[in-house]
Design a protein around this motif. Structure first.
Motif, PDB file in Angstrom:
ATOM      1  N   ARG A   1      31.154 -19.746 -30.652  1.00 44.99           N
ATOM      2  CA  ARG A   1      29.889 -19.632 -31.282  1.00 44.99           C
ATOM      3  C   ARG A   1      29.404 -21.095 -31.773  1.00 44.99           C
ATOM      4  NH1 ARG A   1      27.041 -16.642 -30.028  1.00 44.99           N
ATOM      5  NH2 ARG A   1      28.257 -14.713 -30.927  1.00 44.99           N
ATOM      6  N   PHE A   2      30.118 -22.011 -32.123  1.00 44.45           N
ATOM      7  CA  PHE A   2      29.727 -23.247 -32.573  1.00 44.45           C
ATOM      8  C   PHE A   2      30.112 -24.469 -31.960  1.00 44.45           C
ATOM      9  CE2 PHE A   2      29.421 -20.137 -36.484  1.00 44.45           C
ATOM     10  CZ  PHE A   2      28.343 -20.611 -36.917  1.00 44.45           C
TER      11      PHE A   2
ATOM     12  N   ARG B   1      24.772 -11.270 -27.653  1.00 47.61           N
ATOM     13  CA  ARG B   1      25.443 -10.416 -28.219  1.00 47.61           C
ATOM     14  C   ARG B   1      26.493  -9.635 -27.309  1.00 47.61           C
ATOM     15  NH1 ARG B   1      21.044  -7.186 -31.518  1.00 47.61           N
ATOM     16  NH2 ARG B   1      19.944  -7.809 -29.452  1.00 47.61           N
ATOM     17  N   PRO B   2      27.622  -9.294 -27.339  1.00 45.35           N
ATOM     18  CA  PRO B   2      28.475  -8.552 -26.504  1.00 45.35           C
ATOM     19  C   PRO B   2      27.711  -7.023 -26.859  1.00 45.35           C
ATOM     20  CG  PRO B   2      29.742  -8.961 -28.484  1.00 45.35           C
ATOM     21  CD  PRO B   2      28.465  -9.819 -28.646  1.00 45.35           C
TER      22      PRO B   2
ATOM     23  N   TYR C   1      31.261 -15.808 -39.603  1.00 44.16           N
ATOM     24  CA  TYR C   1      31.749 -14.431 -39.615  1.00 44.16           C
ATOM     25  C   TYR C   1      31.916 -13.764 -38.337  1.00 44.16           C
ATOM     26  CZ  TYR C   1      30.865 -14.652 -44.727  1.00 44.16           C
ATOM     27  OH  TYR C   1      30.755 -15.240 -46.019  1.00 44.16           O
ATOM     28  N   THR C   2      31.748 -14.566 -37.356  1.00 45.20           N
ATOM     29  CA  THR C   2      31.772 -14.329 -35.887  1.00 45.20           C
ATOM     30  C   THR C   2      33.136 -14.171 -35.496  1.00 45.20           C
ATOM     31  OG1 THR C   2      30.990 -14.939 -33.730  1.00 45.20           O
ATOM     32  CG2 THR C   2      31.718 -16.676 -35.413  1.00 45.20           C
ATOM     33  N   GLU C   3      33.254 -13.418 -34.499  1.00 45.62           N
ATOM     34  CA  GLU C   3      34.510 -12.843 -33.770  1.00 45.62           C
ATOM     35  C   GLU C   3      34.611 -14.090 -32.552  1.00 45.62           C
ATOM     36  OE1 GLU C   3      35.284  -8.990 -33.503  1.00 45.62           O
ATOM     37  OE2 GLU C   3      35.100  -8.657 -35.416  1.00 45.62           O
TER      38      GLU C   3
ATOM     39  N   LEU D   1      21.509 -17.781 -43.591  1.00 46.46           N
ATOM     40  CA  LEU D   1      22.595 -17.369 -42.581  1.00 46.46           C
ATOM     41  C   LEU D   1      22.123 -18.086 -41.521  1.00 46.46           C
ATOM     42  CD1 LEU D   1      21.994 -13.591 -43.819  1.00 46.46           C
ATOM     43  CD2 LEU D   1      23.716 -14.923 -44.454  1.00 46.46           C
ATOM     44  N   VAL D   2      23.191 -17.685 -40.415  1.00 47.37           N
ATOM     45  CA  VAL D   2      23.390 -18.662 -39.348  1.00 47.37           C
ATOM     46  C   VAL D   2      23.323 -17.258 -38.395  1.00 47.37           C
ATOM     47  CG1 VAL D   2      24.359 -19.898 -37.653  1.00 47.37           C
ATOM     48  CG2 VAL D   2      24.492 -20.587 -39.870  1.00 47.37           C
ATOM     49  N   PHE D   3      22.604 -16.803 -37.284  1.00 48.76           N
ATOM     50  CA  PHE D   3      22.678 -15.857 -36.306  1.00 48.76           C
ATOM     51  C   PHE D   3      22.646 -16.490 -34.834  1.00 48.76           C
ATOM     52  CE2 PHE D   3      19.750 -14.952 -39.846  1.00 48.76           C
ATOM     53  CZ  PHE D   3      20.289 -13.586 -40.384  1.00 48.76           C
ATOM     54  N   ALA D   4      23.349 -15.495 -34.161  1.00 49.86           N
ATOM     55  CA  ALA D   4      23.500 -15.666 -32.811  1.00 49.86           C
ATOM     56  C   ALA D   4      22.012 -15.451 -31.953  1.00 49.86           C
ATOM     57  CB  ALA D   4      24.655 -15.111 -32.006  1.00 49.86           C
TER      58      ALA D   4
END
Length: 161
Positions: free
Chosen positions: A12-13, A72-73, A6-8, A64-67
């Protein structure tokens, strides 16, 4: 593992990235991405380092997967990350404690904050005019709720317990 991102952030991965897996950010487990590739539209196949066996991967199902917070921007003024709002005490403009933010419901029109109160959860529109101030450092949100949004509760009587 199959992941629905769900990341923009498209990176991220990428291999070497650190992500956190859990039900909520506070108790999430740190993992290092070993590999990733598209599986189908809206899904990635992600491998971790060290590699997970089938049992370990199954244990992560539904989490869930979190950054990490450092990734975070910056957000525009008046916008907040859900993980920063969760757990903040909510007070009215007179200083009366109303409850604690337990979640954020993202809506197209505006976000709604779920506030746990002694009388049960209350949904508070995160709108200017209702949200007076957010002080992340103090762990406090001040609101000016519409009449009747929060049920009135009696003040404790001195000496009762």
């Amino acid at each position: 593992m199959a992941v629905r991102p769900y990341t923009e952030n498209p990176g991220r991965f990428r291999p070497g990235s650190i992500v956190y897996i859990g039900r909520e950010p506070a108790g999430a487990r740190e993992m290092v991405v070993g590999s990733s590739r598209p599986q189908q539209p809206g899904r990635l196949l992600v491998g971790f380092q060290p590699p997970l066996d089938r049992t370990a991967a199954e244990a992560l199902r539904g989490l869930l997967v979190f950054a990490g917070g450092e990734e975070r921007p910056d957000l525009p003024d008046g916008a907040y990350w859900e993980r920063d709002l969760a757990g903040l005490a909510v007070h009215d403009a007179g200083g009366r404690r109303l409850g604690v933010i337990s979640g954020v419901l993202a809506r197209a029109e505006q976000d709604v904050w779920e506030v746990d109160t002694p009388a049960g959860p209350v949904l508070v529109p995160a709108a200017r005019g209702i949200v007076v101030a957010v002080d992340l450092a103090a762990g406090r949100v001040t609101v000016d709720p519409p009449a009747g949004l929060f049920a009135e509760r009696p003040e404790p009587v001195e000496g009762s317990g």
